[in-house]
Scaffold this active site. Sequence first.
Site, PDB file in Angstrom:
ATOM      1  N   SER A  54       0.841  -1.208   0.000  1.00 54.18           N
ATOM      2  CA  SER A  54       0.000   0.000   0.000  1.00 54.18           C
ATOM      3  C   SER A  54       0.873   1.255   0.000  1.00 54.18           C
ATOM      4  CB  SER A  54      -0.885  -0.007   1.245  1.00 54.18           C
ATOM      5  OG  SER A  54      -0.060   0.003   2.394  1.00 54.18           O
ATOM      6  N   CYS A  62      -3.104  -4.201  -8.381  1.00 59.54           N
ATOM      7  CA  CYS A  62      -2.740  -2.782  -8.453  1.00 59.54           C
ATOM      8  C   CYS A  62      -2.963  -2.259  -9.870  1.00 59.54           C
ATOM      9  CB  CYS A  62      -1.303  -2.578  -8.026  1.00 59.54           C
ATOM     10  SG  CYS A  62      -0.164  -3.404  -9.125  1.00 59.54           S
TER      11      CYS A  62
HETATM   12  P1  NAD Z   1       0.436  -3.620   2.870  1.00 55.83           P
HETATM   13  O1  NAD Z   1       1.087  -2.329   2.618  1.00 55.83           O
HETATM   14  O2  NAD Z   1      -0.550  -3.728   3.969  1.00 55.83           O
HETATM   15  O3  NAD Z   1       1.545  -4.748   3.174  1.00 55.83           O
HETATM   16  C1  NAD Z   1       2.672  -4.909   2.352  1.00 55.83           C
HETATM   17  C2  NAD Z   1       3.823  -5.440   3.189  1.00 55.83           C
HETATM   18  O4  NAD Z   1       4.145  -4.486   4.206  1.00 55.83           O
HETATM   19  C3  NAD Z   1       3.496  -6.742   3.899  1.00 55.83           C
HETATM   20  O5  NAD Z   1       4.608  -7.594   3.798  1.00 55.83           O
HETATM   21  C4  NAD Z   1       3.220  -6.308   5.332  1.00 55.83           C
HETATM   22  O6  NAD Z   1       3.595  -7.276   6.276  1.00 55.83           O
HETATM   23  C5  NAD Z   1       4.068  -5.071   5.495  1.00 55.83           C
HETATM   24  N1  NAD Z   1       3.477  -4.063   6.396  1.00 55.83           N
HETATM   25  C6  NAD Z   1       2.161  -3.813   6.599  1.00 55.83           C
HETATM   26  N2  NAD Z   1       2.006  -2.766   7.449  1.00 55.83           N
HETATM   27  C7  NAD Z   1       3.242  -2.343   7.770  1.00 55.83           C
HETATM   28  C8  NAD Z   1       3.740  -1.286   8.590  1.00 55.83           C
HETATM   29  N3  NAD Z   1       2.915  -0.470   9.246  1.00 55.83           N
HETATM   30  N4  NAD Z   1       5.064  -1.127   8.696  1.00 55.83           N
HETATM   31  C9  NAD Z   1       5.913  -1.934   8.038  1.00 55.83           C
HETATM   32  N5  NAD Z   1       5.499  -2.962   7.240  1.00 55.83           N
HETATM   33  C10 NAD Z   1       4.180  -3.161   7.104  1.00 55.83           C
HETATM   34  O7  NAD Z   1      -0.201  -4.087   1.477  1.00 55.83           O
HETATM   35  P2  NAD Z   1      -1.138  -5.338   1.196  1.00 55.83           P
HETATM   36  O8  NAD Z   1      -2.469  -5.080   1.799  1.00 55.83           O
HETATM   37  O9  NAD Z   1      -0.437  -6.605   1.523  1.00 55.83           O
HETATM   38  O10 NAD Z   1      -1.225  -5.284  -0.401  1.00 55.83           O
HETATM   39  C11 NAD Z   1      -2.188  -4.529  -1.089  1.00 55.83           C
HETATM   40  C12 NAD Z   1      -1.608  -3.217  -1.553  1.00 55.83           C
HETATM   41  O11 NAD Z   1      -0.476  -3.454  -2.368  1.00 55.83           O
HETATM   42  C13 NAD Z   1      -2.575  -2.430  -2.411  1.00 55.83           C
HETATM   43  O12 NAD Z   1      -2.512  -1.075  -2.039  1.00 55.83           O
HETATM   44  C14 NAD Z   1      -2.030  -2.625  -3.827  1.00 55.83           C
HETATM   45  O13 NAD Z   1      -2.345  -1.591  -4.734  1.00 55.83           O
HETATM   46  C15 NAD Z   1      -0.577  -2.677  -3.549  1.00 55.83           C
HETATM   47  N6  NAD Z   1       0.161  -3.307  -4.643  1.00 55.83           N
HETATM   48  C16 NAD Z   1       0.884  -2.485  -5.457  1.00 55.83           C
HETATM   49  C17 NAD Z   1       1.560  -3.029  -6.530  1.00 55.83           C
HETATM   50  C18 NAD Z   1       2.344  -2.138  -7.448  1.00 55.83           C
HETATM   51  O14 NAD Z   1       3.012  -2.669  -8.314  1.00 55.83           O
HETATM   52  N7  NAD Z   1       2.309  -0.826  -7.298  1.00 55.83           N
HETATM   53  C19 NAD Z   1       1.527  -4.404  -6.765  1.00 55.83           C
HETATM   54  C20 NAD Z   1       0.791  -5.208  -5.893  1.00 55.83           C
HETATM   55  C21 NAD Z   1       0.112  -4.639  -4.827  1.00 55.83           C
END
Ligand code: NAD
Length: 484
Positions: free
Chosen positions: A226, A281
């Site tokens: 995210s 995404c």
């Molecule tokens: P997320 O940001 O919640 O989690 C991603 C990673 O970060 C995970 O490994 C998680 O454990 C870690 N994480 C979560 N909260 C954290 C924090 N506060 N501090 C440090 N690390 C933390 O994302 P998600 O829900 O797993 O995935 C969905 C999101 O990913 C959507 O917003 C989507 O658009 C995005 N995404 C983007 C792309 C791209 O190419 N731009 C590709 C795939 C997914």
Amino acid sequence: MKYPALKNFVGGKAVDHKGSTLDVQSPLDGSIISSVPLSGANDVRSAVTAAQNAFPAWSAMTIRDRVQIFYRYRTLLEKNMNELAELIQEENGKTIPESIAEVEKSIEVTEFACSLQQIADGEVLEVSKGVECRIERYPVGVVACITPFNFPTMVPNWTIPNALVLGNCMILKPSELVPLSANKIADLLKEAGLPDGVFNVVHGAKEVVEAICDDPGIQAVSFVGSTKVAKIVYARATSKLKRALTLGGAKNHLIVLPDANVGMTASNVAASMSGCAGQRCMAASAMVSVGSVDHIIDQLVEEAKKIIPGKNLGAVISKQAKERIENYITEAEKDGAKVLLDGRNYKVPGKENGFYVGPTVLDFVRPEMKIAKEEVFGPVLSIMRTNTVDEALSIQKSSLYGNAAAVFTQSGGLARYIAERASAGMIGVNIGVPVPREPFSFGGWNESKFGVCDITGKSSIEFWTKLKKTTIKWNPESKTNWMS
Ligand code: NAD
């Protein structure tokens, strides 16, 4: 539990962690299928030490020798396609064809990594008589890769083959929601002949991510997830003087003009908004129509009705995600959107505890509504009506995000006009999910990506290598050169 409790993978073997564990729940039916370690900073440190120990020998190998391992890895991905697809489906909830597509893209990026021996080149130039300058690529060192829940196999593979073929050693921190695929990937890399310590998996959540950003033994951090967390990771990793490339969320607009091919546009838009249950995404979450396109919207709703949860539409990741998505729909309806197709409160017979949302189409959404601005991450399409191409473009350009945008029209001139002006890193013309094929690179603009370079393709070579510049005088006796 269907699968044994997971362990970290460090130095070529499964290792215990210090700390608690978290249940892994399948979105398909809500059952607990495994447990995942919630590791801490000490576990990250052990993995960094293993990677540092492996680095001298791995980086000293020729790229050609490193590539041989990835030829075998590619074959193993193909051989294990069905097993991987089932794991992906169970932990993430997507359909089997979508899970297979993830493995196929992993194969494609591995094939690209195998071509790096031909294309990850340097430069040489004679800068004076008998004097040359050379640029050669060196691996950055120990690198880390932090991944989201929506592509348990593909997103880790965006980075693993390229980074490793280029001589780096890696620590992967997969999403704690979908941790099973990561251990399977580690097993396949080991089976392919990857030396111990070159690739390590440390499971966990925030604490592991923070330790990765802080550990002085890690030189580069890639992140996909995210925007909120992408910003945190970018700021924290770069404040510790590391390279960082962090990809964030998205809100992708499809601009539909009245002359668009009706059948193709309707099926593309429906597939884009609902594929992987809208948890991509690259998903189309906003359709911006220009002028009179009712004939296309009617057809689009017919296409969306063919998308059935539990059959050709997977589950969303969690109960909380289902509630969040349904709240967005309810709020939009209250704000005046017209619900053309309603996916709320969907129950799949026999899977009543699964997390399903049916395809949802909302018409007459206005740009100032919450649903028009925020990432919903579910199978929901918001249609915004405009009268001119410039009005449609201004809605697209006002988004904080900039991953993808697309235009549907049969006019080459208008397609070019929109493609040139849209503020996004990946553009589709008559394509609803414009993911670039290798060697073209994947990466958005604005708050969809922080840091230079893209995460795949040729652009990623810059991120995974550092340049050494050497100046050589071949004829010290020469009096004609100025490099004395
Ligand atoms: P997320 O940001 O919640 O989690 C991603 C990673 O970060 C995970 O490994 C998680 O454990 C870690 N994480 C979560 N909260 C954290 C924090 N506060 N501090 C440090 N690390 C933390 O994302 P998600 O829900 O797993 O995935 C969905 C999101 O990913 C959507 O917003 C989507 O658009 C995005 N995404 C983007 C792309 C791209 O190419 N731009 C590709 C795939 C997914």
